[in-house]
Design an enzyme around this catalytic site. Structure first.
Site, PDB file in Angstrom:
ATOM      1  N   GLN A 108       0.838  -1.196   0.000  1.00 29.73           N
ATOM      2  CA  GLN A 108       0.000   0.000   0.000  1.00 29.73           C
ATOM      3  C   GLN A 108       0.874   1.247   0.000  1.00 29.73           C
ATOM      4  O   GLN A 108       0.380   2.362  -0.057  1.00 29.73           O
ATOM      5  CB  GLN A 108      -0.890   0.013   1.253  1.00 29.73           C
ATOM      6  CG  GLN A 108      -1.878  -1.138   1.307  1.00 29.73           C
ATOM      7  CD  GLN A 108      -2.507  -1.248   2.683  1.00 29.73           C
ATOM      8  OE1 GLN A 108      -3.467  -0.562   2.998  1.00 29.73           O
ATOM      9  NE2 GLN A 108      -1.970  -2.118   3.520  1.00 29.73           N
ATOM     10  N   HIS A 126      -1.681   1.314  -4.195  1.00 29.40           N
ATOM     11  CA  HIS A 126      -2.000   2.738  -4.002  1.00 29.40           C
ATOM     12  C   HIS A 126      -1.098   3.657  -4.834  1.00 29.40           C
ATOM     13  O   HIS A 126      -1.040   4.854  -4.590  1.00 29.40           O
ATOM     14  CB  HIS A 126      -1.920   3.110  -2.507  1.00 29.40           C
ATOM     15  CG  HIS A 126      -3.019   2.470  -1.702  1.00 29.40           C
ATOM     16  ND1 HIS A 126      -3.048   2.440  -0.338  1.00 29.40           N
ATOM     17  CD2 HIS A 126      -4.154   1.835  -2.094  1.00 29.40           C
ATOM     18  CE1 HIS A 126      -4.133   1.809   0.086  1.00 29.40           C
ATOM     19  NE2 HIS A 126      -4.819   1.425  -0.962  1.00 29.40           N
ATOM     20  N   CYS A 174       2.479  17.749 -18.851  1.00 27.68           N
ATOM     21  CA  CYS A 174       2.628  16.567 -19.712  1.00 27.68           C
ATOM     22  C   CYS A 174       3.312  16.957 -21.024  1.00 27.68           C
ATOM     23  O   CYS A 174       2.861  17.883 -21.698  1.00 27.68           O
ATOM     24  CB  CYS A 174       1.238  15.985 -19.996  1.00 27.68           C
ATOM     25  SG  CYS A 174       1.255  14.617 -21.158  1.00 27.68           S
TER      26      CYS A 174
HETATM   27  P1  OAD Z   1      -1.396   2.704   9.057  1.00 29.17           P
HETATM   28  O1  OAD Z   1      -0.781   3.976   9.529  1.00 29.17           O
HETATM   29  O2  OAD Z   1      -2.867   2.594   9.088  1.00 29.17           O
HETATM   30  O3  OAD Z   1      -0.809   1.492   9.895  1.00 29.17           O
HETATM   31  C1  OAD Z   1       0.577   1.381  10.133  1.00 29.17           C
HETATM   32  C2  OAD Z   1       0.809   0.103  10.886  1.00 29.17           C
HETATM   33  O4  OAD Z   1       2.215  -0.073  10.986  1.00 29.17           O
HETATM   34  C3  OAD Z   1       0.251   0.106  12.312  1.00 29.17           C
HETATM   35  O5  OAD Z   1      -0.507  -1.079  12.506  1.00 29.17           O
HETATM   36  C4  OAD Z   1       1.503   0.126  13.188  1.00 29.17           C
HETATM   37  O6  OAD Z   1       1.348  -0.631  14.372  1.00 29.17           O
HETATM   38  C5  OAD Z   1       2.520  -0.543  12.277  1.00 29.17           C
HETATM   39  N1  OAD Z   1       3.918  -0.176  12.544  1.00 29.17           N
HETATM   40  C6  OAD Z   1       4.431   0.970  13.031  1.00 29.17           C
HETATM   41  N2  OAD Z   1       5.774   0.900  13.110  1.00 29.17           N
HETATM   42  C7  OAD Z   1       6.129  -0.332  12.668  1.00 29.17           C
HETATM   43  C8  OAD Z   1       7.371  -1.028  12.489  1.00 29.17           C
HETATM   44  N3  OAD Z   1       8.531  -0.461  12.776  1.00 29.17           N
HETATM   45  N4  OAD Z   1       7.329  -2.292  12.020  1.00 29.17           N
HETATM   46  C9  OAD Z   1       6.145  -2.884  11.713  1.00 29.17           C
HETATM   47  N5  OAD Z   1       4.948  -2.295  11.854  1.00 29.17           N
HETATM   48  C10 OAD Z   1       4.942  -1.035  12.314  1.00 29.17           C
HETATM   49  O7  OAD Z   1      -0.800   2.436   7.587  1.00 29.17           O
HETATM   50  P2  OAD Z   1      -1.375   1.488   6.448  1.00 29.17           P
HETATM   51  O8  OAD Z   1      -1.980   0.271   7.027  1.00 29.17           O
HETATM   52  O9  OAD Z   1      -0.302   1.332   5.431  1.00 29.17           O
HETATM   53  O10 OAD Z   1      -4.051   5.029   1.867  1.00 29.17           O
HETATM   54  O11 OAD Z   1      -2.511   2.414   5.872  1.00 29.17           O
HETATM   55  C11 OAD Z   1      -3.246   1.983   4.769  1.00 29.17           C
HETATM   56  C12 OAD Z   1      -3.644   3.145   3.913  1.00 29.17           C
HETATM   57  O12 OAD Z   1      -4.283   4.141   4.716  1.00 29.17           O
HETATM   58  C13 OAD Z   1      -2.501   3.897   3.282  1.00 29.17           C
HETATM   59  O13 OAD Z   1      -1.991   3.279   2.110  1.00 29.17           O
HETATM   60  C14 OAD Z   1      -3.139   5.219   2.961  1.00 29.17           C
HETATM   61  C15 OAD Z   1      -3.860   5.451   4.248  1.00 29.17           C
HETATM   62  O14 OAD Z   1      -4.972   6.280   4.189  1.00 29.17           O
HETATM   63  C16 OAD Z   1      -4.074   5.884   0.853  1.00 29.17           C
HETATM   64  O15 OAD Z   1      -3.355   6.859   0.817  1.00 29.17           O
HETATM   65  C17 OAD Z   1      -5.050   5.539  -0.227  1.00 29.17           C
HETATM   66 ZN    ZN Z   2      -1.095  14.325 -21.355  1.00 31.44          ZN
END
Ligand code: OAD
Ligand code: ZN
Length: 269
Positions: A108, A126, A174
């Site tokens: 993501q 994403h 572009c």
């Molecule tokens: P989140 O910020 O929702 O979750 C991050 C996760 O990483 C949490 O569960 C933390 O516990 C964990 N975390 C933090 N530090 C860590 C480490 N050192 N090692 C392992 N885990 C760790 O981020 P995403 O799940 O990626 O979407 O969020 C999903 C989507 O929500 C993103 O792609 C974005 C956002 O809105 C869009 O932009 C479309």
């Molecule tokens: Zn174009």
């Protein structure tokens, strides 16, 4: 780490036998590279309202109303993206691909760090912030992360004030049709990229390793369900309890930058 040694060993035994592992990663895997996550305390959605800036039109409206506050926040994020390097978690995944174990990463993340670590089959559901897409003809251009941010920051430094007009003066044009380009990332309400490849990698894996994601954003949150339904073993690495713990065969409550190299070490020996 001591009390998780048993889980690390169990995970290593499973991964060593895997032939087609898929990793599913989120912002947490890049946290140790200095890139803020979204939902952890102090994360991006603590500083900005997800519903306000998370959509393309909302973003433009928010800049129009509130540029003076939002610009410095974006510059902080730019700094994080500029100085980040792949961390030991990314590097361990790259080694697992070279060993023939890891076949696909569904991420993501938009930060390009999996590719920079050396992984060659990364499904970016994403998008990627270092690729621009023409809003008219969809022509795409990939930019070099560090050069692009350095030049962007130089342009920002020359701005007299932060407002929508000045922001629009920063966007790429572009070279095919002269329209504006935007980062090729998925904002809320927009279609997720490469969904078919992502579901295929989830359906066909023998092990899915879920790394640093809270699991609250769909459709990305379905991939582990798809993998499990098709018989894959599920390993979750995340210091905080998350939506996938219930689905997991092994849950390792550690940072990916610590757990993945420890697992790799056992697989190699
Ligand atoms: P989140 O910020 O929702 O979750 C991050 C996760 O990483 C949490 O569960 C933390 O516990 C964990 N975390 C933090 N530090 C860590 C480490 N050192 N090692 C392992 N885990 C760790 O981020 P995403 O799940 O990626 O979407 O969020 C999903 C989507 O929500 C993103 O792609 C974005 C956002 O809105 C869009 O932009 C479309
Ligand atoms: Zn174009």
């Amino acid at each position: 780490m001591k009390h998780h040694e048993e889980k690390i060993t169990q995970a290593a035994l499973i991964i060593k036998k895997a032939h087609r592992m898929t990793a599913a990663s989120g912002a947490g895997i890049s946290a140790e590279s200095g890139i803020p996550t979204f939902r952890d305390p102090g994360g991006i959605w603590d500083h900005m309202d997800m519903l306000e800036v998370g959509t393309a039109s909302g973003f433009v409206n928010a800049i129009e109303r509130n540029a003076e506050t939002l610009f410095p926040l974006f510059i902080n994020i730019l700094d994080a993206f500029q100085y980040a390097e792949p961390n030991p978690g990314h590097m361990a995944l790259s080694d697992m691909e070279k060993m023939g174990i890891l076949k696909t990463i569904i991420t993501q993340n938009v930060d390009n760090l999996h590719q920079e670590a050396g992984n060659t089959n990364v499904v970016e559901v994403h998008g990627n912030v270092f690729r621009s897409r023409c809003i008219n003809c969809s022509h795409r251009v990939t930019v070099d992360r560090k050069i692009y941010i350095r030049e962007l920051k130089e342009k920002i430094d020359r701005l007299m004030s932060f407002n929508l007009e000045n922001l629009l003066s920063l966007v790429m044009i572009c070279d095919k049709c002269g329209s504006m380009m935007r980062p090729d990332v998925v904002m809320f309400g927009e279609q997720v990229h490469d969904l078919q490849n992502a579901f295929e990698a989830a359906r066909n894996c023998d092990v899915m390793i879920i790394l640093g994601t809270s699991g609250v954003v769909y459709p990305a949150a379905y991939f582990p369900v798809e993998a499990k339904q098709n018989g894959a073993k599920i390993i979750v690495i995340n210091p905080t309890v998350n939506a996938f713990v219930r689905e997991s065969d092994i849950y390792i409550p550690m940072k990916t930058g610590e757990a993945l190299p420890a697992i790799l070490n056992l697989i190699r020996n």
